[in-house]
Design a protein around this motif. Sequence first.
Motif, PDB file in Angstrom:
ATOM      1  N   ASN A 151       0.879  -1.174   0.000  1.00 52.57           N
ATOM      2  CA  ASN A 151       0.000   0.000   0.000  1.00 52.57           C
ATOM      3  C   ASN A 151       0.912   1.218   0.000  1.00 52.57           C
ATOM      4  O   ASN A 151       1.253   1.762   1.054  1.00 52.57           O
ATOM      5  CB  ASN A 151      -0.941   0.062   1.194  1.00 52.57           C
ATOM      6  CG  ASN A 151      -1.792   1.332   1.161  1.00 52.57           C
ATOM      7  OD1 ASN A 151      -1.914   1.990   0.123  1.00 52.57           O
ATOM      8  ND2 ASN A 151      -2.366   1.703   2.282  1.00 52.57           N
ATOM      9  N   PRO A 152       1.301   1.683  -1.182  1.00 50.81           N
ATOM     10  CA  PRO A 152       2.275   2.771  -1.260  1.00 50.81           C
ATOM     11  C   PRO A 152       1.685   4.153  -1.012  1.00 50.81           C
ATOM     12  O   PRO A 152       2.434   5.117  -0.836  1.00 50.81           O
ATOM     13  CB  PRO A 152       2.786   2.657  -2.705  1.00 50.81           C
ATOM     14  CG  PRO A 152       1.636   2.073  -3.458  1.00 50.81           C
ATOM     15  CD  PRO A 152       0.942   1.150  -2.499  1.00 50.81           C
ATOM     16  N   GLU A 153       0.354   4.277  -0.978  1.00 48.17           N
ATOM     17  CA  GLU A 153      -0.267   5.598  -1.037  1.00 48.17           C
ATOM     18  C   GLU A 153       0.077   6.539   0.115  1.00 48.17           C
ATOM     19  O   GLU A 153       0.296   7.738  -0.117  1.00 48.17           O
ATOM     20  CB  GLU A 153      -1.782   5.448  -1.193  1.00 48.17           C
ATOM     21  CG  GLU A 153      -2.186   4.863  -2.543  1.00 48.17           C
ATOM     22  CD  GLU A 153      -1.570   5.614  -3.715  1.00 48.17           C
ATOM     23  OE1 GLU A 153      -1.958   6.779  -3.955  1.00 48.17           O
ATOM     24  OE2 GLU A 153      -0.680   5.052  -4.382  1.00 48.17           O
ATOM     25  N   PRO A 154       0.139   6.099   1.372  1.00 53.85           N
ATOM     26  CA  PRO A 154       0.498   7.054   2.433  1.00 53.85           C
ATOM     27  C   PRO A 154       1.870   7.709   2.238  1.00 53.85           C
ATOM     28  O   PRO A 154       2.097   8.822   2.697  1.00 53.85           O
ATOM     29  CB  PRO A 154       0.466   6.193   3.703  1.00 53.85           C
ATOM     30  CG  PRO A 154      -0.500   5.103   3.395  1.00 53.85           C
ATOM     31  CD  PRO A 154      -0.258   4.795   1.944  1.00 53.85           C
ATOM     32  N   MET A 155       2.772   7.031   1.551  1.00 50.74           N
ATOM     33  CA  MET A 155       4.120   7.577   1.314  1.00 50.74           C
ATOM     34  C   MET A 155       4.316   8.035  -0.131  1.00 50.74           C
ATOM     35  O   MET A 155       5.423   8.442  -0.509  1.00 50.74           O
ATOM     36  CB  MET A 155       5.171   6.524   1.671  1.00 50.74           C
ATOM     37  CG  MET A 155       5.284   6.234   3.159  1.00 50.74           C
ATOM     38  SD  MET A 155       5.930   7.650   4.095  1.00 50.74           S
ATOM     39  CE  MET A 155       7.676   7.543   3.667  1.00 50.74           C
ATOM     40  N   ALA A 156       3.258   8.012  -0.926  1.00 53.19           N
ATOM     41  CA  ALA A 156       3.372   8.307  -2.356  1.00 53.19           C
ATOM     42  C   ALA A 156       3.956   9.684  -2.666  1.00 53.19           C
ATOM     43  O   ALA A 156       4.767   9.813  -3.594  1.00 53.19           O
ATOM     44  CB  ALA A 156       2.015   8.133  -3.035  1.00 53.19           C
ATOM     45  N   PRO A 157       3.605  10.757  -1.954  1.00 52.10           N
ATOM     46  CA  PRO A 157       4.176  12.066  -2.297  1.00 52.10           C
ATOM     47  C   PRO A 157       5.674  12.186  -2.015  1.00 52.10           C
ATOM     48  O   PRO A 157       6.314  13.120  -2.496  1.00 52.10           O
ATOM     49  CB  PRO A 157       3.383  13.037  -1.415  1.00 52.10           C
ATOM     50  CG  PRO A 157       2.125  12.327  -1.073  1.00 52.10           C
ATOM     51  CD  PRO A 157       2.534  10.897  -0.946  1.00 52.10           C
ATOM     52  N   PHE A 158       6.232  11.250  -1.245  1.00 52.63           N
ATOM     53  CA  PHE A 158       7.629  11.361  -0.828  1.00 52.63           C
ATOM     54  C   PHE A 158       8.566  10.468  -1.635  1.00 52.63           C
ATOM     55  O   PHE A 158       9.775  10.681  -1.635  1.00 52.63           O
ATOM     56  CB  PHE A 158       7.768  11.006   0.650  1.00 52.63           C
ATOM     57  CG  PHE A 158       6.748  11.666   1.535  1.00 52.63           C
ATOM     58  CD1 PHE A 158       6.681  13.046   1.627  1.00 52.63           C
ATOM     59  CD2 PHE A 158       5.834  10.917   2.259  1.00 52.63           C
ATOM     60  CE1 PHE A 158       5.731  13.664   2.429  1.00 52.63           C
ATOM     61  CE2 PHE A 158       4.886  11.517   3.070  1.00 52.63           C
ATOM     62  CZ  PHE A 158       4.831  12.897   3.157  1.00 52.63           C
ATOM     63  N   ILE A 159       8.019   9.440  -2.280  1.00 54.72           N
ATOM     64  CA  ILE A 159       8.826   8.421  -2.951  1.00 54.72           C
ATOM     65  C   ILE A 159       8.683   8.574  -4.460  1.00 54.72           C
ATOM     66  O   ILE A 159       7.575   8.736  -4.976  1.00 54.72           O
ATOM     67  CB  ILE A 159       8.383   7.005  -2.512  1.00 54.72           C
ATOM     68  CG1 ILE A 159       8.473   6.857  -0.984  1.00 54.72           C
ATOM     69  CG2 ILE A 159       9.218   5.943  -3.207  1.00 54.72           C
ATOM     70  CD1 ILE A 159       9.859   7.018  -0.394  1.00 54.72           C
TER      71      ILE A 159
END
Length: 664
Positions: free
Chosen positions: A162-170
């Motif tokens: 579930n990449p979405e919580p960290m999506a803006p950073f990665i």
Amino acid sequence: MWTREQIDAVLEDILPLVSKPGRYTGGELNSIVKDHSTVDVKFAIAFPDAYEIGMSNLACSIIYHLLNKREDCVCERVYAPWPDMEREMRAAGLPLYTLETRTPLSDYDFIGFALSYELSYTNVLNMLDLGGIPVRSRDRDRLQPNGKPYPIIIAGGHCAFNPEPMAPFIDLFVIGEAEEVLHQLVNSFKRYRHLSREELLVQLAQIPGCYVPRFYEPEYESEEARLARLESKGLSVEEAERLGDTMPHLLATRRLRPDVPAKIERVWVKDVDALEYPTKPIIPYIEVVHDRISLEVMRGCTRGCRFCQAGMITRPVREKSPEKLMQLAEELVKNTGHEDISLVSLSTADYSRVEEVVQSLIDKYAGSRVGVSLPSLRADRDCVKLVQEINKVRKTGLTFAPEAGSQRMRDVVNKGVTEKDLFAACETAFQNGWQRIKLYFMISLPTETDEDVLAIGELAHKCAEIARKNGVKNPTITIGVSAFVPKPFTPFQWHGQDSLEEIDRKQRMLKRSLKDRAISYRPNEAASAQLEAVLSLGDRRVADAIELAWRRGQVFDAWDEYLDYERWKQAFADAGIDLRFYANRHKEYEETLPWDHIDCGVSKAYLRAEDKRARSAQLTADCHTAPCTFCGACDRSYIESSKAKRENRAFVPNALPIIPLTTR
């Protein structure tokens, strides 16, 4: 630009001021040092926790070994500095650097983060900031002050599903097993590094298993649509508030350009025997969590525990041959000097030739006092007898995970362990000299009642009675009890977590029921479980709260002494996020989930069917030993060839009977 000599001079002043300076010096046996001027690609493997935790991570060791085997690439390590070291670094203006050559992070082409647990997310942001790298992906499109591009920030591991919580950073997530992707990433980068960052990422997004979040956008329902949805279900705003349904639902995560995949499929290694494996692991100067040889015996697990994400996303089971394991063990013993070989996997006792391998290792190394350990045990008599053989070389502890106290709840979670199994294991252990055992349980599981919670204490009391009946005068039964955290790609992904108040009530009720002095009770913090649930189940809106919490001082959230739950609550509130919406709300099967654009291999239909079976406490057999349940994780040819390999016979393709899940 900082030079190594300048960094060394600052370290000489500040290392005497911090705890465990060995975390920051490098120079360990078997570490690899290359001349950066002789390579084309520079890669930093980053573990967002303390050195002693990261040094025990096998995935990082594999990546380090794999990339450094290439002549055109260098891979070095970096870990999260402990808060005392961070203070000194910021005071001195010292950038975060890799251990091998003291190179600042901003000088690398790639920084790869291993996301093993959600409570490390703020450490990722902190490490980027300490490295002089903007924490948001879009802010890295400009050049650095020295005219160089910023590193490509990638992330992998179980949390990446579930990449979405960290999506803006990665910049890029690797979905699945990195060995299938790393060489393609390096080769593609070398070919396209002359392009703009945006176009370079477009090319990297073509590699199977690579998800570049900037090319996708979540779409949410409007407030008007949310109110209309509630009305259609006959819910008032007040009733929705009580249920935690307080925010617009996610409608879809759509790609923004046609040249990237609409759905990202995980990648996995089919032949684990053929994999490069690190036989010269780095030997740390200070004590680390797993100070031993880690020998991976297999990947995957098909036991089908319905709460377990790892068991779903790593399917199918792929075993290494005993011959390969013995060859690797010989090289590892020679190159490390460790005195313990740990056979690691998600469920080592389920490795089909575990007895053969254990006995071979004991026969070969007992004279050298090199022991063998199994980190995961089945709660049955045969497993204890196997550990008894191991104990002839070196005494080990015994830990079982019944997961639930009542048989009904064990069937709900598909644990496949009966009281008879557990009591037989305990009896065998106590008869053979053990006086202490550990039992791990969860509370607040789906469908749980107070009777199920109290059954944990009853089970522990019976284990203590068995100990005394077998001559153990002062037994110790340690029970660890943690709160259930729903995870993506599990049959329980639609279930909400109990509220903090309800978890606390159950923990106190269980504690009051424990009357036997032989029982030691160790509950986990409910607040950290709720935060983990939000970060596990969240969508892209959660990222703002993660950044707010970090900017207000949150780091090392996996450590009780640093987790400030009230600060996190305020960060979520200021970001306009209701924790209950993600952690405590029950979801319908039709709802779009934040990870629906990721394909882990196991089908959503299978997960739904398993959840329905859980609600009526029906067991599903382990497909590693029983007929295939067709979860979708592997094709029919792989099923049969894998079975043939375990039975040591040639694989002849043929038609396999399809066994519908509903008829089992």
